[in-house]
Design a protein around this motif. Sequence first.
Motif, PDB file in Angstrom:
ATOM      1  N   VAL A   1       0.818  -1.378   0.058  1.00 31.60           N
ATOM      2  CA  VAL A   1       0.205  -0.210   0.057  1.00 31.60           C
ATOM      3  C   VAL A   1       1.204   1.358   0.330  1.00 31.60           C
ATOM      4  N   LYS A   2       1.117   2.314  -1.099  1.00 37.29           N
ATOM      5  CA  LYS A   2       1.459   3.378  -1.246  1.00 37.29           C
ATOM      6  C   LYS A   2       1.233   4.190  -1.577  1.00 37.29           C
ATOM      7  N   ASN A   3       1.858   5.575  -2.178  1.00 39.23           N
ATOM      8  CA  ASN A   3       1.476   6.589  -2.829  1.00 39.23           C
ATOM      9  C   ASN A   3       2.400   6.928  -3.954  1.00 39.23           C
ATOM     10  N   SER A   4       3.159   6.019  -5.078  1.00 37.81           N
ATOM     11  CA  SER A   4       4.311   6.456  -5.603  1.00 37.81           C
ATOM     12  C   SER A   4       4.150   8.368  -6.370  1.00 37.81           C
ATOM     13  N   PRO A   5       3.337   8.152  -6.952  1.00 41.58           N
ATOM     14  CA  PRO A   5       2.657   9.490  -7.330  1.00 41.58           C
ATOM     15  C   PRO A   5       3.381  10.847  -6.907  1.00 41.58           C
ATOM     16  N   CYS A   6       3.009  10.937  -5.574  1.00 39.17           N
ATOM     17  CA  CYS A   6       3.974  11.703  -4.580  1.00 39.17           C
ATOM     18  C   CYS A   6       5.215  12.209  -4.744  1.00 39.17           C
ATOM     19  N   GLN A   7       5.737  10.696  -5.049  1.00 38.22           N
ATOM     20  CA  GLN A   7       7.033  11.485  -5.870  1.00 38.22           C
ATOM     21  C   GLN A   7       6.879  12.985  -6.835  1.00 38.22           C
ATOM     22  N   TRP A   8       6.673  13.189  -7.589  1.00 38.44           N
ATOM     23  CA  TRP A   8       6.471  14.055  -8.907  1.00 38.44           C
ATOM     24  C   TRP A   8       5.643  14.335  -8.283  1.00 38.44           C
ATOM     25  N   ASP A   9       4.226  14.906  -7.909  1.00 41.08           N
ATOM     26  CA  ASP A   9       3.138  15.665  -8.055  1.00 41.08           C
ATOM     27  C   ASP A   9       2.795  15.504  -6.552  1.00 41.08           C
ATOM     28  N   ALA A  10       3.008  17.070  -6.427  1.00 44.23           N
ATOM     29  CA  ALA A  10       2.570  16.935  -4.662  1.00 44.23           C
ATOM     30  C   ALA A  10       0.928  17.072  -4.284  1.00 44.23           C
TER      31      ALA A  10
ATOM     32  N   ILE B   1       2.147  -7.729   4.441  1.00 43.26           N
ATOM     33  CA  ILE B   1       1.403  -7.006   4.040  1.00 43.26           C
ATOM     34  C   ILE B   1       2.620  -5.436   4.520  1.00 43.26           C
ATOM     35  N   ARG B   2       2.634  -4.986   3.661  1.00 40.66           N
ATOM     36  CA  ARG B   2       3.745  -3.976   3.695  1.00 40.66           C
ATOM     37  C   ARG B   2       2.561  -2.565   3.424  1.00 40.66           C
ATOM     38  N   LEU B   3       3.108  -1.609   4.321  1.00 38.31           N
ATOM     39  CA  LEU B   3       2.539  -0.068   3.582  1.00 38.31           C
ATOM     40  C   LEU B   3       3.569   0.943   3.769  1.00 38.31           C
ATOM     41  N   GLY B   4       3.740   1.538   2.653  1.00 41.49           N
ATOM     42  CA  GLY B   4       4.915   2.570   2.369  1.00 41.49           C
ATOM     43  C   GLY B   4       6.521   1.364   1.643  1.00 41.49           C
TER      44      GLY B   4
ATOM     45  N   ALA C   1       6.147  11.832   1.929  1.00 42.84           N
ATOM     46  CA  ALA C   1       5.098  12.272   2.796  1.00 42.84           C
ATOM     47  C   ALA C   1       4.586  10.894   3.748  1.00 42.84           C
ATOM     48  N   PHE C   2       3.112  10.748   4.118  1.00 42.80           N
ATOM     49  CA  PHE C   2       2.879   9.855   3.889  1.00 42.80           C
ATOM     50  C   PHE C   2       2.185   8.545   3.215  1.00 42.80           C
ATOM     51  N   GLU C   3       2.140   8.029   3.124  1.00 38.52           N
ATOM     52  CA  GLU C   3       2.592   6.483   2.365  1.00 38.52           C
ATOM     53  C   GLU C   3       1.056   5.869   2.195  1.00 38.52           C
ATOM     54  N   ALA C   4       0.657   6.268   2.984  1.00 34.68           N
ATOM     55  CA  ALA C   4      -1.160   5.409   3.671  1.00 34.68           C
ATOM     56  C   ALA C   4      -1.213   5.792   5.173  1.00 34.68           C
ATOM     57  N   GLN C   5      -2.583   5.674   4.611  1.00 33.18           N
ATOM     58  CA  GLN C   5      -3.650   6.162   6.025  1.00 33.18           C
ATOM     59  C   GLN C   5      -4.763   6.588   6.672  1.00 33.18           C
ATOM     60  N   ASP C   6      -5.120   6.013   7.841  1.00 35.09           N
ATOM     61  CA  ASP C   6      -6.471   5.583   8.173  1.00 35.09           C
ATOM     62  C   ASP C   6      -6.065   4.348   7.182  1.00 35.09           C
TER      63      ASP C   6
END
Length: 300
Positions: free
Chosen positions: A150-159, A188-191, A197-202
């Motif tokens: 579970v992650k949020n990769s686009p944060c690396q190129w789009d704020a 299971i891996r978060l981040g 920034a946070f890669e996984a929330q809630d």
Amino acid sequence: VNNYAVTGHCWTAQGLVVVATARSDASVPSPDVHSNTIVAGAINSASLPAATYGATLTRNGTVSTARQVGTFRNNIFRDSFNNDLLKVNDRASGILIEGNLFYNPGENDEAIDLNAVKNVTVQDNVFFRDYAGSSRPIPSTAQEGSDIVVKNSPCQWDAAFCNAWTLNITIRRNVFLSWQGGLSSNFIRLGEDNTPAFEAQDVVIENNLMIGNSDVTIEAPIAVTASKNVAVRHNTITGNLPSLAYVLHLDAAAYRTESVAIDNNIWSDPAGTMENFVLGDAADLSLIRLERNAYWNGGQ
């Protein structure tokens, strides 16, 4: 209300591609993909881009407020060679993944990749690996390759994605066994991407069964990195599970981790091989709770 319509089932060299595109026609039903056997490598179509390998549900539009709903139920996802077995990403939301069987993702790839999404539930699935059964070597040198990431990769190129996506994720009542992944991976891996920034929330991880029945070492059953508001509860980790840490990997990665509650879980290894308790770094961790858990290490 914008609904996803499944616009293509494309067999590639590595699997089925399910491409979901936003529609403003409310009469178009949400995708309901069920009772299929999705066999990666079924047809040789090497000219297709690697990004399409595996099964993918993605929203390619630019409107982030639309409602997208989809279900993956009672399918078999197996034997990808060059990407994840199932990828849900790019602002997809309202996704249910239940009652499926996942085995043998590609080297350095996941069974399920949840990336820049919201409101996703993964429940009642079975995850295992049997590479020998598919005449494949165990990817023992892989650097990635968790069953669920579970992650949020686009944060690396789009704020605009940072701290705004990968929210409200539930992982419950799944069975994980026969680990044959890399030494830096988890059930299971978060981040995973060291974003600022946070890669996984809630996130809720509950009532899962993780069985140690393999000689292959896992990093830790669960990893929580760069995450916020995480509940790990009522899970059972049992059997001989060689690992670098038998409880979890916990650290802040490139940001911070906060509000993690680890309650009412059971860790049991009758073989007495549980050694290191936790793996990670205490820097930039806050509001971490570990309560009412049970540990049995073969009398050690």
